[in-house]
Design a protein around this motif. Structure first.
Motif, short mmCIF file in Angstrom:
data_model
loop_
_atom_site.label_atom_id
_atom_site.label_comp_id
_atom_site.label_asym_id
_atom_site.label_seq_id
_atom_site.Cartn_x
_atom_site.Cartn_y
_atom_site.Cartn_z
N LYS A 4 5.59 61.94 -85.90
CA LYS A 4 4.30 62.54 -85.55
C LYS A 4 3.21 62.11 -86.53
O LYS A 4 2.08 61.90 -86.13
N GLU A 5 3.54 62.01 -87.81
CA GLU A 5 2.58 61.57 -88.81
C GLU A 5 2.17 60.12 -88.56
O GLU A 5 0.99 59.77 -88.66
N ILE A 6 3.14 59.29 -88.26
CA ILE A 6 2.90 57.87 -88.04
C ILE A 6 2.09 57.65 -86.77
O ILE A 6 1.21 56.80 -86.72
N ALA A 12 -4.62 49.56 -88.07
CA ALA A 12 -4.84 48.95 -89.39
C ALA A 12 -4.09 49.73 -90.47
O ALA A 12 -3.49 49.13 -91.38
N GLU A 13 -4.11 51.05 -90.39
CA GLU A 13 -3.38 51.87 -91.36
C GLU A 13 -1.88 51.65 -91.25
O GLU A 13 -1.19 51.60 -92.26
N LEU A 14 -1.40 51.50 -90.04
CA LEU A 14 0.02 51.26 -89.83
C LEU A 14 0.44 49.92 -90.43
O LEU A 14 1.50 49.82 -91.07
N LEU A 15 -0.36 48.90 -90.22
CA LEU A 15 -0.04 47.59 -90.77
C LEU A 15 -0.04 47.61 -92.30
O LEU A 15 0.83 47.01 -92.94
N GLU A 16 -0.99 48.33 -92.89
CA GLU A 16 -1.05 48.44 -94.35
C GLU A 16 0.17 49.21 -94.88
O GLU A 16 0.78 48.81 -95.87
N LYS A 17 0.52 50.28 -94.19
CA LYS A 17 1.67 51.09 -94.62
C LYS A 17 2.97 50.29 -94.49
O LYS A 17 3.83 50.35 -95.36
N THR A 55 7.88 50.68 -84.13
CA THR A 55 7.96 51.29 -82.82
C THR A 55 6.58 51.73 -82.35
O THR A 55 6.18 51.48 -81.21
N VAL A 56 5.83 52.39 -83.23
CA VAL A 56 4.49 52.85 -82.87
C VAL A 56 3.57 51.66 -82.63
O VAL A 56 2.76 51.67 -81.70
N LEU A 57 3.67 50.61 -83.45
CA LEU A 57 2.84 49.42 -83.25
C LEU A 57 3.12 48.77 -81.89
O LEU A 57 2.20 48.35 -81.19
N ASN A 58 4.39 48.67 -81.52
CA ASN A 58 4.75 48.11 -80.22
C ASN A 58 4.22 48.98 -79.09
O ASN A 58 3.78 48.48 -78.05
N LYS A 59 4.26 50.28 -79.29
CA LYS A 59 3.75 51.21 -78.28
C LYS A 59 2.24 51.01 -78.09
O LYS A 59 1.74 51.03 -76.98
N ILE A 60 1.52 50.80 -79.20
CA ILE A 60 0.08 50.56 -79.14
C ILE A 60 -0.22 49.24 -78.44
O ILE A 60 -1.11 49.16 -77.60
N LYS A 61 0.53 48.20 -78.77
CA LYS A 61 0.28 46.86 -78.20
C LYS A 61 0.58 46.81 -76.71
O LYS A 61 -0.03 46.04 -75.97
N ASN A 62 1.53 47.61 -76.24
CA ASN A 62 1.94 47.56 -74.84
C ASN A 62 1.06 48.42 -73.93
O ASN A 62 1.25 48.40 -72.73
N LYS A 63 0.12 49.13 -74.51
CA LYS A 63 -0.76 49.96 -73.66
C LYS A 63 -1.79 49.16 -72.96
O LYS A 63 -2.18 48.12 -73.20
#
Length: 63
Positions: A4-6, A12-17, A55-63
């Motif tokens: 939920k936090e992620i 951009a924040e996800l890539l940095e993290k 997982t979250v990055l892939n979810k964002i890219k597939n939208k």
């Protein structure tokens, strides 16, 4: 980190993290091979956090 936090972070924040977590994992692996790991449970936690972020990055890219 929890999913939920992620999920609430921007791309951009996800890539940095993810970059910071991979650096930490690299440092822990370096310590492992030199024989002085203080917190071996951190390997598992870091790998799981990286997987959650991917997982979250892939979810964002597939939208």
């Amino acid at each position: 980190m929890k999913y939920k936090e992620i999920e609430g972070l921007s791309e951009a924040e996800l890539l940095e993290k993810e970059k910071k977590l991979k650096e930490q994992l690299y440092n822990f692996n370096y310590q492992r091979y030199s024989g002085r790991v203080e917190k071996p449970h951190m390997f598992t936690l870091l790998r799981k956090d990286v997987a959650r972020i991917k997982t979250v990055l892939n979810k964002i890219k597939n939208k």
